[in-house]
Design a protein around this motif. Structure first.
Motif, PDB file in Angstrom:
ATOM      1  N   GLU A 279     -37.671   9.976  15.123  1.00  0.00           N
ATOM      2  CA  GLU A 279     -37.813  11.295  14.734  1.00  0.00           C
ATOM      3  C   GLU A 279     -36.258  12.096  14.340  1.00  0.00           C
ATOM      4  N   PRO A 280     -36.520  12.982  13.423  1.00  0.00           N
ATOM      5  CA  PRO A 280     -35.087  13.375  12.931  1.00  0.00           C
ATOM      6  C   PRO A 280     -34.042  13.844  13.785  1.00  0.00           C
ATOM      7  N   ARG A 281     -34.874  14.479  15.127  1.00  0.00           N
ATOM      8  CA  ARG A 281     -33.857  14.879  16.037  1.00  0.00           C
ATOM      9  C   ARG A 281     -33.162  13.798  16.825  1.00  0.00           C
ATOM     10  N   MET A 282     -33.964  12.640  16.960  1.00  0.00           N
ATOM     11  CA  MET A 282     -33.181  11.704  17.555  1.00  0.00           C
ATOM     12  C   MET A 282     -32.218  11.086  16.784  1.00  0.00           C
ATOM     13  N   ILE A 283     -32.404  11.119  15.433  1.00  0.00           N
ATOM     14  CA  ILE A 283     -31.580  10.495  14.436  1.00  0.00           C
ATOM     15  C   ILE A 283     -30.282  11.178  14.444  1.00  0.00           C
ATOM     16  N   ASP A 284     -30.541  12.387  14.377  1.00  0.00           N
ATOM     17  CA  ASP A 284     -29.166  13.476  14.281  1.00  0.00           C
ATOM     18  C   ASP A 284     -28.419  13.302  15.564  1.00  0.00           C
ATOM     19  N   LEU A 285     -28.913  13.146  16.869  1.00  0.00           N
ATOM     20  CA  LEU A 285     -28.441  13.142  18.037  1.00  0.00           C
ATOM     21  C   LEU A 285     -27.582  11.831  18.273  1.00  0.00           C
ATOM     22  N   VAL A 286     -28.026  10.733  17.581  1.00  0.00           N
ATOM     23  CA  VAL A 286     -27.447   9.472  17.943  1.00  0.00           C
ATOM     24  C   VAL A 286     -26.272   9.485  16.753  1.00  0.00           C
ATOM     25  N   LEU A 287     -26.429   9.963  15.566  1.00  0.00           N
ATOM     26  CA  LEU A 287     -25.557   9.673  14.594  1.00  0.00           C
ATOM     27  C   LEU A 287     -24.252  10.586  15.174  1.00  0.00           C
ATOM     28  N   GLU A 288     -24.420  11.804  15.711  1.00  0.00           N
ATOM     29  CA  GLU A 288     -23.511  12.689  16.158  1.00  0.00           C
ATOM     30  C   GLU A 288     -22.651  12.041  17.083  1.00  0.00           C
ATOM     31  N   ALA A 289     -23.374  10.978  17.936  1.00  0.00           N
ATOM     32  CA  ALA A 289     -22.573  10.510  19.101  1.00  0.00           C
ATOM     33  C   ALA A 289     -21.776   9.126  18.731  1.00  0.00           C
ATOM     34  N   THR A 290     -22.266   8.812  17.288  1.00  0.00           N
ATOM     35  CA  THR A 290     -21.580   7.476  17.005  1.00  0.00           C
ATOM     36  C   THR A 290     -20.320   7.668  16.326  1.00  0.00           C
ATOM     37  N   PRO A 291     -19.237   6.500  16.703  1.00  0.00           N
ATOM     38  CA  PRO A 291     -17.993   6.785  16.019  1.00  0.00           C
ATOM     39  C   PRO A 291     -18.099   6.868  14.468  1.00  0.00           C
ATOM     40  N   ALA A 292     -17.203   7.479  14.037  1.00  0.00           N
ATOM     41  CA  ALA A 292     -17.330   7.854  12.368  1.00  0.00           C
ATOM     42  C   ALA A 292     -17.457   6.685  11.471  1.00  0.00           C
ATOM     43  N   ARG A 293     -16.726   5.687  11.615  1.00  0.00           N
ATOM     44  CA  ARG A 293     -16.663   4.562  10.975  1.00  0.00           C
ATOM     45  C   ARG A 293     -18.227   3.901  10.921  1.00  0.00           C
ATOM     46  N   ALA A 294     -18.830   3.671  12.113  1.00  0.00           N
ATOM     47  CA  ALA A 294     -19.993   3.087  12.431  1.00  0.00           C
ATOM     48  C   ALA A 294     -21.301   4.108  11.779  1.00  0.00           C
ATOM     49  N   ARG A 295     -20.906   5.286  11.801  1.00  0.00           N
ATOM     50  CA  ARG A 295     -21.924   6.225  11.390  1.00  0.00           C
ATOM     51  C   ARG A 295     -22.287   6.110   9.914  1.00  0.00           C
ATOM     52  N   ARG A 296     -20.966   6.114   9.046  1.00  0.00           N
ATOM     53  CA  ARG A 296     -21.281   5.722   7.754  1.00  0.00           C
ATOM     54  C   ARG A 296     -21.922   4.643   7.311  1.00  0.00           C
ATOM     55  N   MET A 297     -21.762   3.423   8.170  1.00  0.00           N
ATOM     56  CA  MET A 297     -22.491   2.189   7.866  1.00  0.00           C
ATOM     57  C   MET A 297     -23.880   2.331   8.106  1.00  0.00           C
ATOM     58  N   ILE A 298     -24.185   3.118   9.158  1.00  0.00           N
ATOM     59  CA  ILE A 298     -25.725   3.276   9.763  1.00  0.00           C
ATOM     60  C   ILE A 298     -26.487   4.166   8.488  1.00  0.00           C
TER      61      ILE A 298
END
Length: 341
Positions: A279-298
């Motif tokens: 769900e979009p809410r879960m995706i946003d929550l996880v991306l916010e908690a992920t380190p910036a470099r890994a977030r861009r890759m995801i």
């Protein structure tokens, strides 16, 4: 005349009943002097005085009476099984040796120290075992137990309980007043038997934990079906199992700081797979908690539209949920408070 009476007593000995300090004195006198001396070093001055006075007044002890005493002592050792020292056993040991008023004073101090040691030892029992014990007890009993455990241990145990039960226990803890000695003694015995002794004998997970672990590894539909069935047939057991469950969807219950700590150790490829179809809410929550470099890759990988299989998604989500559960049990992360949620 005295010699004649003494000879007469030796010729026609009469067994005397040995009780309390007389037994101690008789055994010590019958022992080898070196052994008896080593034992006496463990007695305090008052006890030694009592034994000395008793031994002086003991008079003659017949061979049959002494043999019976030794046999009684040996039989107690042979048939006693495991020795479990309790406050009641100690009180019985002192009875007849120490005056009643002194026993009361001594046992008051002993029980106080005993209770303190129980709550310290309880900290060595897995929080999961304590949570399962509390879930079966009346909330008032649970409140009394947790009011005597270290705060960190109490918090870890409470996290594993269903929210309604957890809240009720906390309310009851606020209302606890002075508790009489007898209920405390009963609680002490129950905690020893149900938690300390059983935990020592069975260090493996309980059936509730095993069941929760199995359900945790199923997909959401299967999980709901099993839990609904348990609710209908074994509601109390279902409540305990629910308190032990933690799925990928439960990540929404974690605090922001906890999510950051969790995903700092999760490989990016696993996160990508787990977020497939989320769900979009879960995706946003996880991306916010992920380190910036890994977030861009995801984000780049998810933008390609490539999807993982249902089996791969389930495996990745289960691995992340297991990592979160392990951190929760160790106290590394925590569930968000009501205000944070």
């Amino acid at each position: 005349m005295q010699a004649e009476r003494r000879v007469g007593r030796e010729e026609e000995p009469q067994d005397q009943v040995l009780t309390g300090p007389k037994k101690v004195a008789a055994l010590l006198l019958a022992m080898d002097k070196k052994v008896a001396s080593r034992l006496l070093k463990h007695f305090d001055e008052d006890d030694i005085k009592l034994i000395a006075q008793t031994a002086t007044d003991l008079g003659a002890v017949t061979k049959s009476a002494l043999d019976a005493l030794i046999e009684e002592f040996a039989m107690s050792l042979r048939n006693g099984g495991d020795l479990i020292a309790t406050a009641n056993e100690v009180e019985q040991l002192l009875s007849g040796v120490v005056p009643p008023e002194q026993i009361a004073e001594i046992m008051s101090q002993v029980r106080s120290k005993s209770l303190q040691s129980i709550w310290i030892k309880l900290g060595e029992v897995p929080e999961l075992s304590t949570a399962q014990y509390l879930a079966k007890e009346h909330p008032q009993v649970s409140a009394l137990v947790l009011s005597r455990t270290p705060p960190a241990y109490a918090a870890a145990s409470l996290k594993m309980l269903p929210t309604p039960l957890r809240n009720e226990i906390m309310r009851r803890m606020l209302a606890i007043k002075i508790v009489l000695e007898r209920p405390i003694q009963l609680l002490e015995g129950a905690v020893k038997e149900e938690l300390l002794y059983k935990s020592a004998k069975n260090t493996g997970p309980t059936i509730h934990a095993r069941l929760a672990d199995i359900i945790n590894k199923m997909d959401r539909k299967q999980m709901d079906e099993i839990l609904n069935d348990l609710d209908q047939h074994r509601p109390k057991e279902a409540e305990v199992v629910r308190g032990l469950l933690f799925t990928f969807d439960d990540l929404l219950r974690l605090s922001t700081a906890a999510l950051v700590t969790l995903f700092d150790g999760i490989p990016a490829d696993r996160t990508i797979t787990a977020l497939s179809g989320a769900e979009p809410r879960m995706i946003d929550l996880v991306l916010e908690a992920t380190p910036a470099r890994a977030r861009r890759m995801i984000e780049q990988e998810m933008a390609t539209g490539k999807k993982a299989t249902a089996k791969e998604v389930q495996k990745a989500r289960r691995a992340i949920a297991d990592a979160a559960m392990e951190m929760l049990e160790k106290g590394i992360i925590e569930i968000a408070s009501t205000e944070e949620e």
